[in-house]
Every structure is written in C-alpha cells, then in structure tokens.
Enzyme design. Structure first.
Site, PDB file in Angstrom:
ATOM      1  NE  ARG A   1      -1.605   6.864  -2.150  1.00 30.35           N
ATOM      2  CZ  ARG A   1      -2.073   6.741  -1.003  1.00 30.35           C
ATOM      3  NH1 ARG A   1      -2.196   5.458  -0.357  1.00 30.35           N
ATOM      4  NH2 ARG A   1      -2.748   7.638  -0.519  1.00 30.35           N
TER       5      ARG A   1
ATOM      6  CB  SER B   1      -3.310   2.363   5.454  1.00 24.29           C
ATOM      7  OG  SER B   1      -1.854   2.897   5.325  1.00 24.29           O
TER       8      SER B   1
HETATM    9  P1  ADP Z   1      -3.025  10.493   5.718  1.00 21.67           P
HETATM   10  O1  ADP Z   1      -4.118  10.279   6.239  1.00 21.67           O
HETATM   11  O2  ADP Z   1      -2.380  11.615   6.293  1.00 21.67           O
HETATM   12  O3  ADP Z   1      -3.533  10.674   4.331  1.00 21.67           O
HETATM   13  P2  ADP Z   1      -1.616   8.155   5.060  1.00 21.67           P
HETATM   14  O4  ADP Z   1      -0.837   7.191   6.273  1.00 21.67           O
HETATM   15  O5  ADP Z   1      -2.863   7.287   4.514  1.00 21.67           O
HETATM   16  O6  ADP Z   1      -2.094   9.191   5.981  1.00 21.67           O
HETATM   17  O7  ADP Z   1      -0.534   8.729   4.130  1.00 21.67           O
HETATM   18  C1  ADP Z   1       0.331   9.643   4.742  1.00 21.67           C
HETATM   19  C2  ADP Z   1       1.204  10.059   3.248  1.00 21.67           C
HETATM   20  O8  ADP Z   1       1.960   8.791   2.682  1.00 21.67           O
HETATM   21  C3  ADP Z   1       0.278  10.885   2.192  1.00 21.67           C
HETATM   22  O9  ADP Z   1       0.911  11.572   1.560  1.00 21.67           O
HETATM   23  C4  ADP Z   1      -0.014   9.297   1.323  1.00 21.67           C
HETATM   24  O10 ADP Z   1      -0.137  10.013  -0.086  1.00 21.67           O
HETATM   25  C5  ADP Z   1       1.223   8.782   1.335  1.00 21.67           C
HETATM   26  N1  ADP Z   1       1.219   7.377   0.700  1.00 21.67           N
HETATM   27  C6  ADP Z   1       0.516   6.504   1.551  1.00 21.67           C
HETATM   28  N2  ADP Z   1       0.501   5.420   0.885  1.00 21.67           N
HETATM   29  C7  ADP Z   1       1.501   5.589  -0.125  1.00 21.67           C
HETATM   30  C8  ADP Z   1       2.045   4.844  -1.201  1.00 21.67           C
HETATM   31  N3  ADP Z   1       1.619   3.558  -1.483  1.00 21.67           N
HETATM   32  N4  ADP Z   1       2.849   5.540  -1.995  1.00 21.67           N
HETATM   33  C9  ADP Z   1       3.407   6.747  -1.988  1.00 21.67           C
HETATM   34  N5  ADP Z   1       2.771   7.437  -0.957  1.00 21.67           N
HETATM   35  C10 ADP Z   1       1.894   6.951  -0.076  1.00 21.67           C
END
Ligand code: ADP
Length: 162
Positions: free
Chosen positions: A90, A128
């Site tokens: 992002r 999230s």
């Molecule tokens: P983590 O705790 O492994 O970061 P997340 O569920 O927060 O787990 O995110 C998983 C993946 O998805 C990460 O690579 C994060 O950057 C990506 N991600 C989360 N939200 C978005 C979004 N809005 N757009 C693009 N990628 C996202």
C-alpha cells in the site's frame, strides 16, 4: 502450474486483500491464502473465524484455497511446493517492513521469492486496523469489507447496526 501463497493475519479480510487475491490470480494458476495465527498481533477474531470469513469472501473465485497456518512461512511455502509468496504493497507505509520480511525469508530459504502487488488506488489506504477502529466507533463499513464481515465486526465490537 504456478502456485502462490498469500500469507497474512486477515483480521478481518478487507476489499484490499480481496483486490490482491484477484490480481494474483492473473499471475498464478492457484493461490493459497494462508491465515496466520499471529497471537502477537492480538487479533479480535480467532484463526478459525478469520479462515471462515476469507472462505466466504473468496467463494466465487476458482483456484483459491484457504488454510490456517502457524510457524515459519518459508517452511509452509516449501511444504506446499509453492513458487512464490504474495504480499500487497500500500502507498508507502508497507515498504520497509515488507522489504525486511522478504529479505529475511530469502535468507532462511533462498528459493523462496516474494512477489509484491499493488492494490487499486481506492484500497491503497485500507488496513484491517483502521476498519476495526471505524467499526468500534460505529462507522459505515460497506465500502471496505464484505457485508457478512461488517456484520461480524459490529457484533464483535458490540456496536449498533448502522
Ligand atoms: P500481516 O499481519 O501479515 O501484515 P495483513 O492481513 O495485515 O497481515 O496483510 C496481509 C498482506 O496483505 C500484507 O502484504 C499487506 O500489506 C497486504 N494488504 C493488507 N491490506 C491491503 C490493502 N488494502 N491493499 C493491498 N494490500 C494489502
């Protein structure tokens, strides 16, 4: 047959995650969404609930499997004989952490490649955490998460329905 593993906490899955899954299906033949237990992140949904929500949201995608996972990501990738780890990037906020993780994973197993995909601009600010904050304050969630996920968030955070 190119297999990608998309790992994350998914607490809960947002439209940003779904956007990355849809994009990764243009590059890979099959995707495993690997939902990490990640107790250190203190998720509000347990791993079974998070897996269930990812399954629900991705039910219309062919070639997507969803599993819970614990332990070292490189071991998981090796065990499934996957070709790459998929991560979303992002704006600018993710870069340093993602760069570090990708290089550590490569150090642990130099056959594990990490592929980064950029979401649609409209989701580039979505996390999230921010969704949980909006939910806890009673804000509308319809532009950010699947309606069933919104319902579970409201229920979990005990706020009245908008
Ligand atoms: P983590 O705790 O492994 O970061 P997340 O569920 O927060 O787990 O995110 C998983 C993946 O998805 C990460 O690579 C994060 O950057 C990506 N991600 C989360 N939200 C978005 C979004 N809005 N757009 C693009 N990628 C996202």
């Amino acid at each position: 047959m190119k297999l990608g593993v998309y790992p994350g906490t998914f607490d809960p899955i947002t439209h940003g995650h779904t956007d990355i899954i849809a994009r990764s299906l243009r590059v890979f033949d099959r995707i495993i969404v690997a939902v990490a237990h990640n107790p250190s992140k203190r998720p509000i949904f347990d791993v079974a609930e998070r897996v269930e929500m990812v399954k629900l949201v991705t039910k219309d995608f062919a070639h997507v499997n969803v599993e819970a996972f614990d332990g070292l990501l490189v071991d998981y990738v090796r065990r499934h004989e996957a070709h790459a780890v998929i991560r979303g990037l992002r704006a600018t906020s993710d870069f340093e952490y993602e760069f570090q993780m990708a290089l550590i994973n490569r150090k642990l197993d130099d056959k594990v490649e990490t592929v980064f995909l950029m979401p649609s601009e409209e989701y580039s600010y979505l996390t999230s955490s921010i969704i949980k904050e909006v939910a806890s304050l009673g804000g509308a969630l319809k532009d950010f998460v699947h309606p069933e996920v919104a319902e579970r968030l409201r229920h979990r955070l005990r706020r009245p329905i908008q």
